[in-house]
Design an enzyme around this catalytic site. Structure first.
Site, PDB file in Angstrom:
ATOM      1  N   SER A  14      -1.572   7.889   2.213  1.00 12.87           N
ATOM      2  CA  SER A  14      -1.434   9.148   2.929  1.00 12.87           C
ATOM      3  C   SER A  14      -1.500   8.972   4.434  1.00 12.87           C
ATOM      4  O   SER A  14      -0.831   9.691   5.176  1.00 12.87           O
ATOM      5  CB  SER A  14      -2.517  10.130   2.463  1.00 12.87           C
ATOM      6  OG  SER A  14      -2.398  10.379   1.076  1.00 12.87           O
ATOM      7  N   ALA A  15      -2.313   8.046   4.918  1.00 16.77           N
ATOM      8  CA  ALA A  15      -2.411   7.794   6.358  1.00 16.77           C
ATOM      9  C   ALA A  15      -1.667   6.527   6.767  1.00 16.77           C
ATOM     10  O   ALA A  15      -1.013   6.503   7.808  1.00 16.77           O
ATOM     11  CB  ALA A  15      -3.880   7.693   6.771  1.00 16.77           C
ATOM     12  N   GLU A  35       0.891  -3.306   0.952  1.00 17.83           N
ATOM     13  CA  GLU A  35       0.561  -2.358  -0.107  1.00 17.83           C
ATOM     14  C   GLU A  35       0.417  -3.106  -1.426  1.00 17.83           C
ATOM     15  O   GLU A  35       1.270  -3.923  -1.782  1.00 17.83           O
ATOM     16  CB  GLU A  35       1.651  -1.289  -0.224  1.00 17.83           C
ATOM     17  CG  GLU A  35       1.612  -0.423  -1.467  1.00 17.83           C
ATOM     18  CD  GLU A  35       0.285   0.315  -1.636  1.00 17.83           C
ATOM     19  OE1 GLU A  35      -0.202   0.378  -2.778  1.00 17.83           O
ATOM     20  OE2 GLU A  35      -0.260   0.829  -0.630  1.00 17.83           O
ATOM     21  N   ALA A  36      -0.679  -2.820  -2.154  1.00 17.20           N
ATOM     22  CA  ALA A  36      -0.924  -3.506  -3.420  1.00 17.20           C
ATOM     23  C   ALA A  36       0.044  -3.075  -4.508  1.00 17.20           C
ATOM     24  O   ALA A  36       0.360  -3.850  -5.412  1.00 17.20           O
ATOM     25  CB  ALA A  36      -2.362  -3.265  -3.873  1.00 17.20           C
ATOM     26  N   HIS A 543     -11.198  13.920  -4.307  1.00 16.48           N
ATOM     27  CA  HIS A 543     -11.255  14.130  -2.851  1.00 16.48           C
ATOM     28  C   HIS A 543     -12.308  13.252  -2.185  1.00 16.48           C
ATOM     29  O   HIS A 543     -13.068  13.716  -1.328  1.00 16.48           O
ATOM     30  CB  HIS A 543     -11.549  15.608  -2.550  1.00 16.48           C
ATOM     31  CG  HIS A 543     -10.437  16.527  -2.936  1.00 16.48           C
ATOM     32  ND1 HIS A 543     -10.592  17.896  -3.006  1.00 16.48           N
ATOM     33  CD2 HIS A 543      -9.137  16.276  -3.264  1.00 16.48           C
ATOM     34  CE1 HIS A 543      -9.443  18.452  -3.359  1.00 16.48           C
ATOM     35  NE2 HIS A 543      -8.553  17.481  -3.528  1.00 16.48           N
TER      36      HIS A 543
END
Length: 610
Positions: A14-15, A35-36, A543
């Protein structure tokens, strides 16, 4: 020795996807994004298919955690902690609710020492990210939205009648309808609305689709998938420590390093970023030593102060109101109707001799998914998490709303309840096969205290990067959270009683809890019964935040304390969880972090809003 870039960013979620896309706007800057996971599967684009992405190791890290004071009734006693493992991260796995949070959340951050993070200071970054498409049903405040940002924000089309009924029920209980991402969020009586969602033309608008996919051909941007980052490379020069790159494991088990000439940015999320810091020797000295990791920088708050939201599902039989799973499956196309769960053959090659009713069902399913594909309209265009209310219980946290009630317009299947939500149907329902019959309608109200006082932690279970961290969620550790949960559950029951057409009736009370509390149908549930329901069956809202929070682990410019050339930019830096769904705020953090890096090092972005 590996390649060298100006910036190495860990995590394309997301970031992280935002930071990489923004920094690579400068053609003279070389950016490497690790990225995994891989490229999202086609189903990631279909909002209503969201549940299929969890429990899939190709898209989900499949973490779980100790739930603390809840989880007595969930399968295995462990709470699921889904985290996106793909380009776009959890923005490709979530239910797409676009909620900034209450302005008081950010003002409280700034008042607590997070200089530059007041609502007035973060709002430009929300607007920069947002490509809002208005709709009459939203009652939107036009001055509160950005129209030309990359992230699609819209309401599903067509709007479900049950979602409108939720808003009507909230109004009947004293709550106004309005734009919860605008001034209406400041109303002390609360605000109810259809959900604004991160969708564009009825498709998911993850940070992969919004930020990365359009720029993957930039020559100065290298995206490496299947890269399990093992540690940050730290070099000491006297008393100074500097991040110089990262080491990672490739999909075939090889070891690689990539070096950063200017900065390393960790954007691995509220679980992944503290895990990487700890693996790199950044954390509490004695706890690192206990798993055989040498401490490089003694920073005791790494992994502490974990916050998460928790909701307790209140489910109602709602024939004629909720969407049946048969209708949901039809809207997702013929493949959703195939065996073993559906009536069509598992192999499409066997469709040639279908009896007329099944052939008609297949044709209708093809028509509906075709309509969604060409117009963005239909049941497939949202996660069915379609309406929401925010308000204050009056029990504290007066700077914000401390309560949220979400609305889910369907009841799902026994398989989803057990495999995805970890709620055993045989214990939760008196007759699960009958209650969850795919031809019957149900709705779920989701009472959710959004300013929890309880804190959890992320710690190392092993020095091996492939071993998941130990996640202690610690729900209900603070009795305040129990009191707020009961108040929000009571408000949700008010909504149910005020539902247009005479109310929703009684919520599902699991038989074993009804018996233990001598509860019979038609009785008002006691506080003791509601608390027991929450302690058995409350669920994470996915969250997790605050494990590298500003003030303890990073400074207000997101630089890791005691280490040069290293920042964290994701939900872990939130000083406290926002009062609502967290994805919009995580994207905002990515936008603000990119401008901070650019300002510090002279990177030329297309537009600076800070």
């Amino acid at each position: 020795m590996g390649s060298t870039y100006d910036y190495v960013i860990v995590g394309a979620g997301s970031a992280g996807a935002v930071v990489a896309a923004r920094l690579s706007e400068d053609p003279d800057v070389r950016v490497c994004l690790l990225e995994a996971g891989g490229t999202p599967p086609p189903t990631e684009m279909v909002p209503a298919a969201v549940a299929s992405l969890q429990n899939d190791p190709s898209t989900d890290w499949m973490f779980d955690g100790d739930p603390g004071g809840v989880g007595r009734g969930i399968v295995g006693g462990r709470m699921m902690v889904p985290r996106g493992k793909m380009l776009g991260g959890s923005s490709g796995l979530n239910y797409m609710a676009y909620v900034r949070g209450h302005p008081g959340d950010f003002d409280a951050w700034a008042e607590g020492g997070a200089e530059g993070w007041s609502y007035a200071e973060v709002l430009p970054y929300f607007l920069k990210a947002e490509g809002f498409v208005d709709s009459p049903e939203l009652h939107a405040d036009p001055d509160s939205h950005g129209g030309d940002g990359p992230v699609g924000v819209a309401v599903r089309q067509p709007v479900l009648s049950s979602a409108n009924q939720f808003v009507e029920a909230a109004a009947a209980s004293g709550m106004k309808q309005g734009d919860y991402n605008g001034p209406a969020r400041l109303d002390p009586d609360g605000v109810a609305s259809l959900f604004q969602t991160t969708t564009k033309d009825g498709r998911r608008s993850s940070t992969y689709h919004a930020y990365l996919e359009p720029v993957m051909d930039r020559e100065n941007l290298t995206v490496v998938t299947g890269a399990l980052v093992e540690r940050v490379l730290l070099e000491r020069d006297g008393d100074a420590v500097r991040a110089t790159g990262v080491a990672y494991r490739t999909e075939d088990g090889g070891s690689e390093e990539v070096h950063a000439g200017t900065e390393v940015v960790l954007s691995a999320g509220a679980i992944g970023s503290p895990h990487l810091l700890l693996l790199s020797g950044v954390g509490a000295r004695e706890k690192l030593a206990s798993v055989g990791v040498e401490c490089v920088v003694d920073l005791p708050d790494v992994g502490r102060h974990l916050k998460d939201h928790l909701h307790t599902p209140l489910m109602f039989a709602a024939d004629g109101i909720g969407e049946t799973m048969t209708e949901v499956a039809m809207g997702l196309g013929p493949d959703a109707l195939r065996a073993p769960a559906g009536p069509l053959p598992a192999d499409p090659a066997d469709d040639a001799d279908l009896p007329e009713p099944l052939a008609a069902a297949k044709a209708e399913a093809e028509r509906r998914i075709g309509e969604w594909f060409t117009t963005g309209r239909g049941i497939a265009s949202s996660s069915l998490y379609d309406a929401v209310a925010f308000f204050s219980t009056g029990l504290g946290d007066t700077h914000t709303h401390d309560a949220q009630i979400g609305f889910l317009a369907c009841g799902y299947t026994p398989g989803i309840w057990e495999a995805v939500f970890r709620l055993p149907p045989a214990a939760f329902f008196e007759d699960p096969e009958s209650f969850l019959d795919p031809t019957r309608g149900q709705v779920v109200l989701l009472p959710n205290p959004v300013q929890p006082h309880s804190e959890g932690s992320v710690t190392l279970a092993s020095a091996d990067p492939a071993v998941p961290p130990r996640i202690m969620l610690n729900y209900f550790d603070d009795p305040h959270d129990v009191a707020v949960m009961l108040a929000v559950m009571r408000k949700a029951l008010e909504f149910a009683a005020a539902w247009p057409g005479g109310g929703l009736g009684d919520p599902v009370i699991p038989p074993h809890l009804a018996g233990a509390h001598e509860h019979t149908a038609g009785d008002e549930p006691s506080d003791a019964l509601l608390e027991d329901l929450a302690r058995h069956y409350a669920l994470t809202v996915y969250h997790e935040t605050s494990t590298c929070r500003i003030g303890d682990v990073v400074d207000p410019r997101l630089r890791v304390r005691g280490i040069d050339g290293l920042r964290v930019a994701d939900a872990s830096v939130m000083p406290n969880v926002v009062s609502g769904n967290t994805n919009a705020a995580a994207i905002m953090i990515g936008e603000k972090a990119a401008e901070m890096v650019a300002a510090d090092h002279g990177v030329r972005l297309h537009r600076m809003v800070g």
